[in-house]
Design an enzyme around this catalytic site. Sequence first.
Site, PDB file in Angstrom:
ATOM      1  N   TYR A 139       0.839  -1.209   0.000  1.00  0.00           N
ATOM      2  CA  TYR A 139       0.000   0.000   0.000  1.00  0.00           C
ATOM      3  C   TYR A 139       0.873   1.259   0.000  1.00  0.00           C
ATOM      4  O   TYR A 139       0.505   2.267  -0.599  1.00  0.00           O
ATOM      5  CB  TYR A 139      -0.982  -0.008   1.180  1.00  0.00           C
ATOM      6  CG  TYR A 139      -2.291  -0.705   0.857  1.00  0.00           C
ATOM      7  CD1 TYR A 139      -2.310  -1.982   0.324  1.00  0.00           C
ATOM      8  CD2 TYR A 139      -3.512  -0.074   1.069  1.00  0.00           C
ATOM      9  CE1 TYR A 139      -3.504  -2.631   0.024  1.00  0.00           C
ATOM     10  CE2 TYR A 139      -4.718  -0.718   0.762  1.00  0.00           C
ATOM     11  CZ  TYR A 139      -4.702  -1.995   0.245  1.00  0.00           C
ATOM     12  OH  TYR A 139      -5.882  -2.627  -0.067  1.00  0.00           O
ATOM     13  N   GLU A 205      -2.996 -10.064  -1.946  1.00  0.00           N
ATOM     14  CA  GLU A 205      -3.224  -8.627  -2.178  1.00  0.00           C
ATOM     15  C   GLU A 205      -3.712  -8.416  -3.615  1.00  0.00           C
ATOM     16  O   GLU A 205      -4.633  -7.654  -3.869  1.00  0.00           O
ATOM     17  CB  GLU A 205      -1.941  -7.821  -1.918  1.00  0.00           C
ATOM     18  CG  GLU A 205      -1.601  -7.645  -0.446  1.00  0.00           C
ATOM     19  CD  GLU A 205      -2.607  -6.778   0.318  1.00  0.00           C
ATOM     20  OE1 GLU A 205      -3.283  -5.942  -0.304  1.00  0.00           O
ATOM     21  OE2 GLU A 205      -2.718  -6.950   1.540  1.00  0.00           O
TER      22      GLU A 205
END
EC number: 3.5.99.2
Length: 230
Positions: A139, A205
């Site tokens: 992220y 992810e």
Amino acid sequence: MTFTDELRQKADPIWEASFNHPFVQGLGDSTLPLDRFRYYVLQDAYYLSHFARAQALAAAKADSLEVTNSMAKHVQGTYEAELDLHRTFMKQLNISEKDQQSFEPAPTAYAYTSHMYRASQFGQLGDVIAAILPCYWLYAEIGEQLKHKTPKEPVYQTWIKAYHSDWFMTLVKEQIDRLDQLAETASEAEKERWADLFLKSSQYEYLFWEMAYTLEKWPMEAYRKVSVTN
Ligand SMILES: Cc1ncc(C[n+]2csc(CCO)c2C)c(N)n1
């Protein structure tokens, strides 16, 4: 090269797939349909509530009180900062109490959180950190890549800003340093296990973007749901 540099290098093709995913690209240029973001926010609130418990298990598994304290602060960070961000999104996107109550975790959200529980219930501190590190680090890299984008959709602007902040970078760096420190005295077998957990989380992810982009569902309606609606 540090242990985490090696992990980052091994995960590179998987991370590239996340960077290029239409969900991530769509956050940057506002081409992401809002219903998919809405779906993501609901699934991610579920994910975060279990992520916090994996962090708490890491706190309990640490053999120094400093690390226990630091991991406990990370739990608080997830609760106060990340989930607060989601509460804001829920208001902005008119996600009602009813939507939240009828929520069901999708297969990928369920599998990813189960993967983190597997690492945190059966592993040692290093296993938990290896499994949760891609969540932070990926992220942060996405935040870095999107930092100059100015999507028309204000909700996407808020999302980008959250993951491109000094507060967030400090958290990421702490977890990277922690894993490198643990790796210094770890056996080869442990490091192999950590690499496997890190790469699996990296795959999850990617799958999480795909889940939201395709509005993933279970292949068959759950029995509980059928009996409730009938
Ligand atoms: C699927 C998914 N993966 C990673 C994150 C980001 N994230 C989750 S917890 C945490 C640590 C501190 O808040 C970070 C960075 C997310 N939101 N959803």
